[in-house]
Design a protein around this motif. Structure first.
Motif, PDB file in Angstrom:
ATOM      1  N   ALA A 126       0.852  -1.199   0.000  1.00 24.75           N
ATOM      2  CA  ALA A 126       0.000   0.000   0.000  1.00 24.75           C
ATOM      3  C   ALA A 126       0.882   1.241   0.000  1.00 24.75           C
ATOM      4  O   ALA A 126       2.075   1.157   0.314  1.00 24.75           O
ATOM      5  CB  ALA A 126      -0.899   0.001   1.225  1.00 24.75           C
ATOM      6  N   GLU A 127       0.281   2.384  -0.358  1.00 25.14           N
ATOM      7  CA  GLU A 127       1.031   3.638  -0.290  1.00 25.14           C
ATOM      8  C   GLU A 127       0.096   4.792   0.049  1.00 25.14           C
ATOM      9  O   GLU A 127      -1.078   4.764  -0.306  1.00 25.14           O
ATOM     10  CB  GLU A 127       1.773   3.926  -1.605  1.00 25.14           C
ATOM     11  CG  GLU A 127       0.861   4.219  -2.771  1.00 25.14           C
ATOM     12  CD  GLU A 127       1.621   4.499  -4.070  1.00 25.14           C
ATOM     13  OE1 GLU A 127       2.824   4.205  -4.143  1.00 25.14           O
ATOM     14  OE2 GLU A 127       0.981   4.996  -5.011  1.00 25.14           O
ATOM     15  N   PRO A 128       0.636   5.804   0.762  1.00 22.87           N
ATOM     16  CA  PRO A 128      -0.179   6.990   1.036  1.00 22.87           C
ATOM     17  C   PRO A 128      -0.216   7.891  -0.189  1.00 22.87           C
ATOM     18  O   PRO A 128       0.796   8.068  -0.852  1.00 22.87           O
ATOM     19  CB  PRO A 128       0.568   7.682   2.192  1.00 22.87           C
ATOM     20  CG  PRO A 128       1.905   7.078   2.264  1.00 22.87           C
ATOM     21  CD  PRO A 128       1.986   5.910   1.342  1.00 22.87           C
ATOM     22  N   ARG A 129      -1.402   8.439  -0.486  1.00 19.31           N
ATOM     23  CA  ARG A 129      -1.533   9.403  -1.582  1.00 19.31           C
ATOM     24  C   ARG A 129      -2.334  10.610  -1.091  1.00 19.31           C
ATOM     25  O   ARG A 129      -3.048  10.504  -0.107  1.00 19.31           O
ATOM     26  CB  ARG A 129      -2.279   8.770  -2.775  1.00 19.31           C
ATOM     27  CG  ARG A 129      -1.484   7.683  -3.466  1.00 19.31           C
ATOM     28  CD  ARG A 129      -2.234   7.168  -4.695  1.00 19.31           C
ATOM     29  NE  ARG A 129      -1.664   5.893  -5.134  1.00 19.31           N
ATOM     30  CZ  ARG A 129      -2.257   5.035  -5.951  1.00 19.31           C
ATOM     31  NH1 ARG A 129      -3.477   5.308  -6.438  1.00 19.31           N
ATOM     32  NH2 ARG A 129      -1.673   3.909  -6.308  1.00 19.31           N
ATOM     33  N   PHE A 130      -2.202  11.719  -1.825  1.00 20.46           N
ATOM     34  CA  PHE A 130      -2.945  12.930  -1.458  1.00 20.46           C
ATOM     35  C   PHE A 130      -3.835  13.315  -2.626  1.00 20.46           C
ATOM     36  O   PHE A 130      -3.504  14.180  -3.424  1.00 20.46           O
ATOM     37  CB  PHE A 130      -1.968  14.027  -1.025  1.00 20.46           C
ATOM     38  CG  PHE A 130      -1.246  13.626   0.221  1.00 20.46           C
ATOM     39  CD1 PHE A 130      -1.839  13.815   1.454  1.00 20.46           C
ATOM     40  CD2 PHE A 130      -0.025  12.960   0.156  1.00 20.46           C
ATOM     41  CE1 PHE A 130      -1.218  13.379   2.614  1.00 20.46           C
ATOM     42  CE2 PHE A 130       0.607  12.525   1.310  1.00 20.46           C
ATOM     43  CZ  PHE A 130       0.008  12.734   2.544  1.00 20.46           C
ATOM     44  N   GLU A 131      -4.950  12.617  -2.732  1.00 17.14           N
ATOM     45  CA  GLU A 131      -5.804  12.737  -3.908  1.00 17.14           C
ATOM     46  C   GLU A 131      -6.760  13.917  -3.837  1.00 17.14           C
ATOM     47  O   GLU A 131      -7.410  14.244  -4.815  1.00 17.14           O
ATOM     48  CB  GLU A 131      -6.563  11.424  -4.119  1.00 17.14           C
ATOM     49  CG  GLU A 131      -5.594  10.295  -4.417  1.00 17.14           C
ATOM     50  CD  GLU A 131      -6.239   8.931  -4.560  1.00 17.14           C
ATOM     51  OE1 GLU A 131      -7.280   8.699  -3.901  1.00 17.14           O
ATOM     52  OE2 GLU A 131      -5.694   8.104  -5.307  1.00 17.14           O
TER      53      GLU A 131
END
Ligand code: ZN
Ligand code: ZN
Ligand code: ZN
Length: 385
Positions: free
Chosen positions: A301-306
């Motif tokens: 998994a990865e953090p994103r700033f959508e």
């Protein structure tokens, strides 16, 4: 909910686990941070962002013009998300927010205590002195900011239930005094480690003490620096990249699409030659759930700033089975691509743990190659090509 936080055998501590089968690209969770803060130099160089959520305060056109250093006329201005009619500023100190909601949230969570109540930058204010001191110790590229600590403390002071806010903060602190000291030195860099007590004195002068005494001792201060060093999640927002993303869904002809693509390519070349890697509004934030996520050199998994602000989306980067632990990478792409030995060295020095992830276990027989030797190996490959 598709996840739960529970004890992880591998990490000997908390971990995040999936409760259902999750397909690649599924958003596992979204969360707003406990606190977030833009980097000091980033703000000083006019990367205009909401003081609460980091949403860009420039239009895409203004952003492109500033980053290229020349007047840019962007096609399809309707693809820009910046809505200046919603902006709001603190009536006392003038700090800018993207909306009334952000201004009120900031004021109710931490800004009431931190508002310097002056429209002209008063350099004698202790918070301004702390800002200057930090900037002198922490030139770009920036990785953290002391103001995350300041906001964290103000948040405790303003919390309706102070005991609960302190307990929530202490959840992030699980190192010994000596480990905290090492991590705090690491955060500042060897060259500036001697400045810790200067920063400590400035912080103590800048915030009220009552109720947070435990965090204002020198050891308490070091543990807060260690906390942001090991749990802080970097974040970036950008008006221009949001615009580019939105133009991707325009119903336009093949020819128009090709023209637009080459316009965008050219724009990025110009921005790169003017500001290099510094394209985004950048800052750091502290997340309750994301910080429960353990590291793997082969993450799922990865953090994103959508949402183009500080709201974090944790997204599956491959299919995840029910009951499987959810891992992110604490290392950046570049280090993640290096040898087992280099990755583990980086994790031990910045996070104080020995990585036993599936990739490190599978590569356990590899010789211990240091990162310098990695670099040499890369160089000699380039030389011979
Ligand atoms: Zn905002
Ligand atoms: Zn204010
Ligand atoms: Zn590993």
């Amino acid at each position: 909910m598709s996840y739960e936080v529970r004890y992880s055998d591998s990490a000997k501590g908390r971990g995040l686990f999936s409760k259902t089968k999750l397909l690649c690209d599924t958003t596992i969770l979204e969360e707003d941070p406990l606190v977030s803060c833009q980097f000091q130099w980033n703000a000083a160089y006019q990367y205009l962002a909401c003081d609460h959520c980091l949403r860009p305060l420039e239009t895409a056109q203004e952003n492109a013009t500033r980053l290229t250093g020349k007047m840019v006329e962007l096609p399809h201005p309707e693809c820009c998300c910046t809505d200046k009619s919603r902006f709001s500023s603190c009536p006392s100190c003038g700090l800018q927010y993207c909306s009334t909601e952000c201004r009120e949230e900031a004021y109710n969570q931490y800004h009431r205590i931190l508002c310097t109540q002056t429209t002209d930058k008063n350099s004698s204010h202790p918070l301004e002195q702390l800002n200057e001191a930090w900037k002198q110790l922490h030139y770009p590229p920036e990785t953290s900011t002391i103001f995350l600590v300041v906001r964290l403390l103000a948040r405790i002071l303003q919390a309706p239930n102070r005991e609960a806010a302190i307990a929530q903060t202490l959840q992030f602190c699980h190192h010994t005094v000596n480990e905290d000291a090492d991590l705090a030195h690491k955060l500042l860099g060897e060259k500036f480690a001697g400045q810790l007590s200067l920063l400590h004195n400035l912080l103590v002068a800048a915030v009220p003490h009552e109720g947070i005494e435990q965090f204002l001792t020198f050891e308490g201060f070091q543990s807060l620096l260690a906390l942001i060093g090991t749990n802080g999640q970097g974040l970036g927002t950008s008006a221009i990249s949001q615009w580019v993303k939105n133009t991707g869904t325009l119903p336009i002809s093949q020819e128009e699409r090709e023209n637009l693509d080459s316009f965008v390519d050219n724009l990025y070349i110009q921005m790169d030659s003017n500001v290099g890697e510094f394209l985004n509004n950048e800052g750091v934030a502290l997340y309750a759930l994301q910080s429960a996520c353990n590291h793997s050199c082969s993450p799922n998994a990865e953090p994103r700033f959508e949402h183009n602000n500080h709201r974090l989306s944790l997204v599956a980067t491959r299919d995840i089975e029910e009951g499987e632990e959810i891992f992110i990478s604490y290392l950046d792409e570049c280090i993640l691509g290096r040898s087992r030995h280099s990755r583990r060295k980086e994790l031990v020095s910045n996070y104080l743990f020995e990585c036993h992830c599936s990739k490190c276990e599978a590569e356990a027989d590899e010789p211990d190659v240091t990162s310098e030797e990695d670099d040499d190996a890369e160089e000699s490959m380039e030389d011979s090509s």
